[in-house]
Design an enzyme around this catalytic site. Structure first.
Site, PDB file in Angstrom:
ATOM      1  N   LYS A  10      91.284 -18.410  68.520  1.00 16.89           N
ATOM      2  CA  LYS A  10      92.648 -18.686  68.050  1.00 16.89           C
ATOM      3  C   LYS A  10      93.507 -17.416  67.893  1.00 16.89           C
ATOM      4  CE  LYS A  10      91.522 -23.062  65.771  1.00 16.89           C
ATOM      5  NZ  LYS A  10      91.715 -23.882  64.545  1.00 16.89           N
ATOM      6  N   TYR A  50      96.487 -31.415  69.985  1.00 19.79           N
ATOM      7  CA  TYR A  50      96.201 -31.812  68.606  1.00 19.79           C
ATOM      8  C   TYR A  50      96.814 -33.169  68.255  1.00 19.79           C
ATOM      9  CZ  TYR A  50      94.059 -27.350  67.280  1.00 19.79           C
ATOM     10  OH  TYR A  50      93.216 -26.268  67.150  1.00 19.79           O
ATOM     11  N   ASN A 113      91.664 -19.919  61.303  1.00 22.12           N
ATOM     12  CA  ASN A 113      90.211 -19.920  61.143  1.00 22.12           C
ATOM     13  C   ASN A 113      89.468 -19.489  62.412  1.00 22.12           C
ATOM     14  OD1 ASN A 113      90.560 -22.247  62.618  1.00 22.12           O
ATOM     15  ND2 ASN A 113      89.440 -23.587  61.229  1.00 22.12           N
ATOM     16  N   HIS A 116      88.148 -22.809  67.457  1.00 23.70           N
ATOM     17  CA  HIS A 116      88.080 -24.270  67.525  1.00 23.70           C
ATOM     18  C   HIS A 116      86.867 -24.630  68.368  1.00 23.70           C
ATOM     19  CE1 HIS A 116      89.119 -28.463  68.383  1.00 23.70           C
ATOM     20  NE2 HIS A 116      88.717 -28.193  69.605  1.00 23.70           N
ATOM     21  N   GLU A 127      88.865 -32.521  75.956  1.00 23.58           N
ATOM     22  CA  GLU A 127      89.455 -31.209  75.706  1.00 23.58           C
ATOM     23  C   GLU A 127      89.260 -30.277  76.893  1.00 23.58           C
ATOM     24  OE1 GLU A 127      89.037 -31.423  70.825  1.00 23.58           O
ATOM     25  OE2 GLU A 127      87.855 -29.955  71.919  1.00 23.58           O
TER      26      GLU A 127
HETATM   27  P1  CMP Z   1      90.534 -27.197  64.528  1.00 17.10           P
HETATM   28  O1  CMP Z   1      89.062 -27.357  64.704  1.00 17.10           O
HETATM   29  O2  CMP Z   1      91.234 -26.403  65.562  1.00 17.10           O
HETATM   30  O3  CMP Z   1      91.209 -28.627  64.449  1.00 17.10           O
HETATM   31  C1  CMP Z   1      92.343 -28.909  63.654  1.00 17.10           C
HETATM   32  C2  CMP Z   1      92.774 -27.718  62.858  1.00 17.10           C
HETATM   33  O4  CMP Z   1      93.680 -27.993  61.828  1.00 17.10           O
HETATM   34  C3  CMP Z   1      91.583 -27.119  62.177  1.00 17.10           C
HETATM   35  O5  CMP Z   1      90.778 -26.468  63.114  1.00 17.10           O
HETATM   36  C4  CMP Z   1      92.225 -26.238  61.118  1.00 17.10           C
HETATM   37  O6  CMP Z   1      92.444 -24.918  61.576  1.00 17.10           O
HETATM   38  C5  CMP Z   1      93.539 -26.940  60.913  1.00 17.10           C
HETATM   39  N1  CMP Z   1      93.562 -27.501  59.583  1.00 17.10           N
HETATM   40  C6  CMP Z   1      92.724 -28.361  59.040  1.00 17.10           C
HETATM   41  N2  CMP Z   1      93.070 -28.658  57.791  1.00 17.10           N
HETATM   42  C7  CMP Z   1      94.158 -27.945  57.528  1.00 17.10           C
HETATM   43  C8  CMP Z   1      94.981 -27.809  56.396  1.00 17.10           C
HETATM   44  N3  CMP Z   1      94.743 -28.488  55.271  1.00 17.10           N
HETATM   45  N4  CMP Z   1      96.024 -26.969  56.491  1.00 17.10           N
HETATM   46  C9  CMP Z   1      96.268 -26.295  57.636  1.00 17.10           C
HETATM   47  N5  CMP Z   1      95.508 -26.404  58.757  1.00 17.10           N
HETATM   48  C10 CMP Z   1      94.462 -27.205  58.689  1.00 17.10           C
END
Ligand code: CMP
Length: 139
Positions: A10, A50, A113, A116, A127
C-alpha cells in the site's frame, strides 16, 4: 494445495521506501511473486476494487488513501497461499497484529496498514483478474 492470492503493497509502504522489506516477508514465508507491477490507482479503480466496502463509513477515506500514492500489486503463489499470506500480514488493525507480522512491524494505522491480501479463493480469483491479464502472470 497450490494456490494463488492477490497482494497489494500500500501507499504508506511505497512512501517510506520499504517495499523490499515487505516483499521479503512474503517470499521468506514461501510465497512466490509470479506477477508484479507498480501502479498509481485511479479513483475509479480503487472504488471498483473496494466495491464490497462501499457502504462502510470509511469507504471514502479508504479510496482516498489507496489513491494517495503508488502501490505494488502482485500475484503470489504457494502452498495454502491465501491463509499463509494472511498469517504473514497479521490482523487488519496493527494494534491487534501478532508480533513479527508485517502489520505489527510496519503498519502505521488500520488504514495505512502496509498490505492487502485476498481473504478467500473466490475473492483471490476476482482480485487477480481486476488488475492482471493472463499474459502478465508467469508461474
Ligand atoms: P484491506 O485488506 O485492504 O481491505 C479493506 C481495508 O479497509 C482494510 O484493509 C483496512 O486498511 C481498511 N479499513 C478497515 N477498517 C477500517 C477503518 N475502521 N477505518 C479505516 N480503514 C479501515
Amino acid at each position: 494445495a497450490l494456490e494463488r492470492t492477490f497482494s497489494i503493497v500500500k501507499p504508506d509502504a511505497t512512501k517510506r521506501n520499504i517495499t523490499g522489506k515487505v516483499i521479503d516477508r512474503l517470499e521468506s514465508a514461501g510465497l512466490r511473486v509470479i506477477a508484479s507491477k507498480r501502479i498509481h490507482m485511479t479513483k475509479e479503480q480503487a472504488e471498483g476494487f473496494y466495491a464490497v466496502h462501499k457502504e462502510r463509513p470509511f469507504f471514502g477515506e479508504l479510496v482516498s488513501f489507496m489513491t494517495s500514492g503508488p502501490v505494488i500489486v502482485q500475484v503470489l503463489e504457494g502452498e495454502n497461499a491465501i491463509a499463509k499470506n494472511r498469517e504473514v500480514m497479521g490482523a487488519t488493525n496493527p494494534a491487534d497484529a501478532a508480533p513479527g507480522t508485517i502489520r505489527a512491524d510496519f503498519a502505521e494505522s488500520i488504514e495505512a496498514n502496509s498490505v492487502h491480501g485476498s481473504d478467500a479463493p473466490e475473492t483471490a480469483a476476482e482480485e487477480i483478474k481486476f488488475f492482471f491479464s493472463d499474459d502478465e502472470i508467469v508461474g
